[in-house]
Design a protein around this motif. Structure first.
Motif, PDB file in Angstrom:
ATOM      1  N   ALA A  41       0.843  -1.200   0.000  1.00 33.62           N
ATOM      2  CA  ALA A  41       0.000   0.000   0.000  1.00 33.62           C
ATOM      3  C   ALA A  41       0.881   1.253   0.000  1.00 33.62           C
ATOM      4  O   ALA A  41       0.555   2.250  -0.656  1.00 33.62           O
ATOM      5  N   SER A  42       2.025   1.185   0.694  1.00 30.07           N
ATOM      6  CA  SER A  42       2.912   2.357   0.762  1.00 30.07           C
ATOM      7  C   SER A  42       3.489   2.685  -0.620  1.00 30.07           C
ATOM      8  O   SER A  42       3.656   3.855  -0.964  1.00 30.07           O
ATOM      9  N   ASP A  43       3.778   1.663  -1.436  1.00 27.05           N
ATOM     10  CA  ASP A  43       4.271   1.914  -2.802  1.00 27.05           C
ATOM     11  C   ASP A  43       3.167   2.543  -3.659  1.00 27.05           C
ATOM     12  O   ASP A  43       3.431   3.453  -4.444  1.00 27.05           O
ATOM     13  N   ALA A  44       1.932   2.045  -3.510  1.00 32.18           N
ATOM     14  CA  ALA A  44       0.810   2.613  -4.273  1.00 32.18           C
ATOM     15  C   ALA A  44       0.610   4.080  -3.888  1.00 32.18           C
ATOM     16  O   ALA A  44       0.418   4.945  -4.759  1.00 32.18           O
ATOM     17  N   ARG A  45       0.706   4.371  -2.596  1.00 28.28           N
ATOM     18  CA  ARG A  45       0.504   5.758  -2.140  1.00 28.28           C
ATOM     19  C   ARG A  45       1.637   6.656  -2.626  1.00 28.28           C
ATOM     20  O   ARG A  45       1.417   7.825  -2.940  1.00 28.28           O
ATOM     21  N   GLU A  46       2.856   6.095  -2.693  1.00 27.81           N
ATOM     22  CA  GLU A  46       4.007   6.886  -3.166  1.00 27.81           C
ATOM     23  C   GLU A  46       3.805   7.311  -4.627  1.00 27.81           C
ATOM     24  O   GLU A  46       4.008   8.477  -4.976  1.00 27.81           O
ATOM     25  N   VAL A  47       3.381   6.362  -5.465  1.00 27.52           N
ATOM     26  CA  VAL A  47       3.139   6.684  -6.876  1.00 27.52           C
ATOM     27  C   VAL A  47       1.983   7.690  -6.972  1.00 27.52           C
ATOM     28  O   VAL A  47       2.050   8.674  -7.723  1.00 27.52           O
ATOM     29  N   ASP A  95      -5.195   2.295  -7.132  1.00 26.70           N
ATOM     30  CA  ASP A  95      -4.767   0.902  -6.984  1.00 26.70           C
ATOM     31  C   ASP A  95      -6.016   0.033  -7.131  1.00 26.70           C
ATOM     32  O   ASP A  95      -7.083   0.380  -6.621  1.00 26.70           O
ATOM     33  N   ALA A  96      -5.869  -1.070  -7.868  1.00 25.41           N
ATOM     34  CA  ALA A  96      -7.020  -1.962  -8.095  1.00 25.41           C
ATOM     35  C   ALA A  96      -6.561  -3.406  -8.172  1.00 25.41           C
ATOM     36  O   ALA A  96      -6.694  -4.065  -9.208  1.00 25.41           O
ATOM     37  N   PRO A  97      -5.971  -3.934  -7.075  1.00 21.58           N
ATOM     38  CA  PRO A  97      -5.530  -5.332  -7.096  1.00 21.58           C
ATOM     39  C   PRO A  97      -6.721  -6.263  -7.292  1.00 21.58           C
ATOM     40  O   PRO A  97      -7.860  -5.880  -7.032  1.00 21.58           O
ATOM     41  N   VAL A  98      -6.406  -7.469  -7.772  1.00 27.45           N
ATOM     42  CA  VAL A  98      -7.474  -8.409  -8.108  1.00 27.45           C
ATOM     43  C   VAL A  98      -7.383  -9.673  -7.278  1.00 27.45           C
ATOM     44  O   VAL A  98      -6.340 -10.028  -6.756  1.00 27.45           O
ATOM     45  N   SER A  99      -8.511 -10.361  -7.210  1.00 27.90           N
ATOM     46  CA  SER A  99      -8.579 -11.664  -6.584  1.00 27.90           C
ATOM     47  C   SER A  99      -9.323 -12.563  -7.570  1.00 27.90           C
ATOM     48  O   SER A  99     -10.196 -12.096  -8.296  1.00 27.90           O
ATOM     49  N   GLY A 100      -8.936 -13.826  -7.633  1.00 26.14           N
ATOM     50  CA  GLY A 100      -9.622 -14.741  -8.555  1.00 26.14           C
ATOM     51  C   GLY A 100      -8.660 -15.561  -9.405  1.00 26.14           C
ATOM     52  O   GLY A 100      -9.081 -16.514 -10.066  1.00 26.14           O
ATOM     53  N   PHE A 145     -12.186  -6.897  -8.452  1.00 28.85           N
ATOM     54  CA  PHE A 145     -11.272  -5.750  -8.393  1.00 28.85           C
ATOM     55  C   PHE A 145     -11.546  -5.009  -7.091  1.00 28.85           C
ATOM     56  O   PHE A 145     -12.705  -4.719  -6.765  1.00 28.85           O
ATOM     57  N   ILE A 146     -10.481  -4.699  -6.347  1.00 29.66           N
ATOM     58  CA  ILE A 146     -10.631  -4.004  -5.070  1.00 29.66           C
ATOM     59  C   ILE A 146      -9.907  -2.659  -5.219  1.00 29.66           C
ATOM     60  O   ILE A 146      -8.687  -2.600  -5.205  1.00 29.66           O
ATOM     61  N   VAL A 153      -6.821   5.959  -2.110  1.00 29.97           N
ATOM     62  CA  VAL A 153      -5.661   5.263  -2.690  1.00 29.97           C
ATOM     63  C   VAL A 153      -4.933   4.434  -1.629  1.00 29.97           C
ATOM     64  O   VAL A 153      -4.709   4.908  -0.527  1.00 29.97           O
ATOM     65  N   GLY A 154      -4.616   3.197  -1.966  1.00 33.14           N
ATOM     66  CA  GLY A 154      -3.937   2.291  -1.031  1.00 33.14           C
ATOM     67  C   GLY A 154      -4.910   1.338  -0.358  1.00 33.14           C
ATOM     68  O   GLY A 154      -4.529   0.244   0.052  1.00 33.14           O
ATOM     69  N   ALA A 155      -6.182   1.752  -0.265  1.00 36.95           N
ATOM     70  CA  ALA A 155      -7.178   0.926   0.438  1.00 36.95           C
ATOM     71  C   ALA A 155      -7.425  -0.398  -0.286  1.00 36.95           C
ATOM     72  O   ALA A 155      -7.715  -1.423   0.349  1.00 36.95           O
TER      73      ALA A 155
END
Ligand code: NAD
Length: 301
Positions: A103-109, A122-127, A139-140, A168-170
């Motif tokens: 999350a810290s890298d996503a917030r940095e960008v 940020d939109a990481p995926v599950s599945g 998509f989260i 962002v980051g959540a």
């Protein structure tokens, strides 16, 4: 509405996701360091770019699906004097990273983007890869509500459940909370299955009892770590396919990084992470339910 998209990172997940976008009528610019995959996508109508920066010119949206935080930072921020995406895209280009990173890298960008007036989500995926191929990913998303609504129709072409987790980051935080819990649950399930089996219970009978009782969970019912409980489970085919142990370890380490950054304790996850770390030295490519071998080495022989 979004019509033209740059898709960067076309590996096990990115390629089938990009194919679903093409099928749904979006125009795609694609880039990956691996050129074989680009030729394949060109045949399906994608436009092959020569770099992430080249891919991102005059598009409505950029999607990245890269291995880890260092690659995401390199592509957006640039490296060794090379320009990053944030140096070239227009302010109204929507940027969505679907990689699983800290999350810290996503917030940095996102911070560097915001300084230039650009929105990053940020939109990481599950599945997994099966969900990517079927277009049923979850998509989260972390980002602002207005931008979330704009990218939602695009994510719906690749996924079934599209969540707005918060700022962002959540998205990354929610994703690693899930996978941290899954790592703990899988380990605990292997522990219980082993105790029962070593005390003479038929694993199939034990699984059916636990599945109808308060210990009920996904690992028990869908991906039981004990062999011969369910035909379609990785444990019944030598722990092949599914979600690799080394990827579970990656996500558990990301959870630990977030916990450390925010002074939060995770004693259960620490135990499970130690087991996955040792297990991955030899069996990193096996499905994560093979953690069963920590309790009963015979299952991997
Ligand atoms: P992968 O290694 O198969 O694909 C990553 C791709 O990125 C590769 O094709 C690589 O060549 C490319 N790449 C690396 N650096 C690049 C750069 N600088 N520019 C352009 N391309 C570059 O990985 P994957 O399995 O597709 O996973 C991608 C992300 O999704 C990871 O963060 C992973 O944790 C996450 N994820 C994976 C799964 C899964 O089941 N595989 C499930 C959920 C989330």
């Amino acid at each position: 509405a979004i019509k033209k998209i740059a898709f960067i990172g076309l590996g096990n997940m990115g390629k089938p996701m990009a194919e679903n976008l093409i099928k749904n009528g979006f125009a795609l610019n694609v880039f990956d360091l691996n050129t074989a995959v680009l030729n394949d996508l060109a045949k399906q109508g994608a436009n092959v770019a020569t770099s992430p920066v080249d891919a991102s010119k005059e598009v409505d949206m950029v999607i990245t699906m890269l291995p880890a935080g260092q690659h995401v930072k390199e592509v957006y921020l640039g490296k060794d004097g090379n320009k990053g995406l944030l140096d070239v895209v227009s302010k109204d280009t929507l940027l969505v990273d679907s990689s699983t990173i800290a999350a810290s890298d996503a917030r940095e960008v996102a911070q560097v983007a915001a300084e230039k007036g650009i929105q990053f989500m940020d939109a990481p995926v599950s599945g997994g890869t099966a969900g990517a191929a079927a277009g049923t990913l979850s998509f989260i998303v972390g980002g602002q509500a207005e931008q979330f609504e704009q990218v939602k129709p695009v994510l719906e072409a690749m996924g079934k459940n599209i969540f707005h987790a918060g700022e962002v980051g959540a998205g990354q935080v929610a994703k690693i909370c899930n996978n941290m819990l899954l790592g703990v649950i899988m380990t605990g399930t292997a522990e219980a299955m082993n105790l029962g089996a070593k005390n003479g219970l038929d694993p199939k009978v034990l699984a059916s009892i636990l599945s109808a009782s308060t210990g009920r969970n996904w690992a028990l019912e869908v991906c039981n770590p004990h062999p011969d409980v369910g035909d379609a489970m990785p444990s019944s085919r030598g722990y092949t396919g599914g979600f690799m142990s080394k990827l579970m370890l990656k996500d558990m380490n990301l959870a630990k990084q977030t916990a450390n950054d925010t002074q939060v304790v995770t004693p259960m996850a620490d135990q499970a992470t130690a087991l996955y770390s040792k297990h991955s030295e030899q069996h990193g490519d096996k499905d994560f339910s093979s953690i069963m071998a920590h309790y009963d080495a015979n299952v991997l022989q």
